[in-house]
Scaffold this active site. Structure first.
Site, mmCIF file in Angstrom:
data_model
loop_
_atom_site.group_PDB
_atom_site.id
_atom_site.type_symbol
_atom_site.label_atom_id
_atom_site.label_comp_id
_atom_site.label_asym_id
_atom_site.label_seq_id
_atom_site.Cartn_x
_atom_site.Cartn_y
_atom_site.Cartn_z
ATOM 1 C CG ASP A 102 61.391 105.264 -15.147
ATOM 2 O OD1 ASP A 102 60.768 104.470 -14.437
ATOM 3 O OD2 ASP A 102 61.002 105.627 -16.259
ATOM 4 C CG ASP A 119 60.112 99.987 -15.514
ATOM 5 O OD1 ASP A 119 58.872 99.991 -15.511
ATOM 6 O OD2 ASP A 119 60.800 101.023 -15.634
#
Length: 156
Positions: A102, A119
């Site tokens: 991430d 995401d």
């Protein structure tokens, strides 16, 4: 043509996700940050071995199983052309674009989790899917309609 365009966009977003993950992994040490949009978003290397908000962490096989079921279901809906409206098709392909590094951190919302391109694709796809279902499914793709042709004369 719509499916080909959405598939190409989906592959491009998947490629972008992988490229950004590679860039961040190579150039930003774990836990460190680099400005992306100063004051708004920074790139921060965080390893998330679960799903959103680290859910399913430590439960790799359950995460793989749940993700696989979702991907297969969305793929079947697209391949069988159950959804034909452009918004529904785009939503499906965005959901399919969705990956463990991430990197985006909202500086103005410090407690918000760090996230990645995949995401963003999954969330945008899910939002579009809800909009499609609430406002377009009945008119364009509900069973009994002739190939999604909402303007066809009714049989009543």
């Amino acid at each position: 043509m719509l499916y080909a365009l959405c598939a190409a966009l989906s592959l491009a977003l998947l490629g972008l996700d992988q490229w950004v993950k590679h860039y961040v992994t190579v150039n930003i040490p774990l836990g460190e940050a680099q400005p992306f949009l100063p004051g708004l978003v920074e790139l921060r290397t965080v390893h998330n071995y679960g799903a959103a908000w680290s859910s399913f962490s430590g439960m790799r096989w359950l995460l793989v199983a749940v993700t696989s079921v979702i991907v297969i279901a969305v793929a079947v809906v697209l391949l069988r052309r159950i959804v034909r409206h452009p918004l529904g098709v785009a939503a499906g392909f965005l959901i399919l674009s969705g990956g463990v590094v991430d990197m985006f951190h909202l500086e103005f919302w410090p407690s918000y989790p760090v996230f990645n391109v995949a995401d963003i694709c999954v969330v945008c796809g899910a939002v579009l899917a809800v909009i499609y279902y609430l406002w377009f499914y009945e008119k364009y793709d509900k069973r009994g309609k002739a190939h999604g042709d909402a303007d066809a004369p009714s049989e009543s």
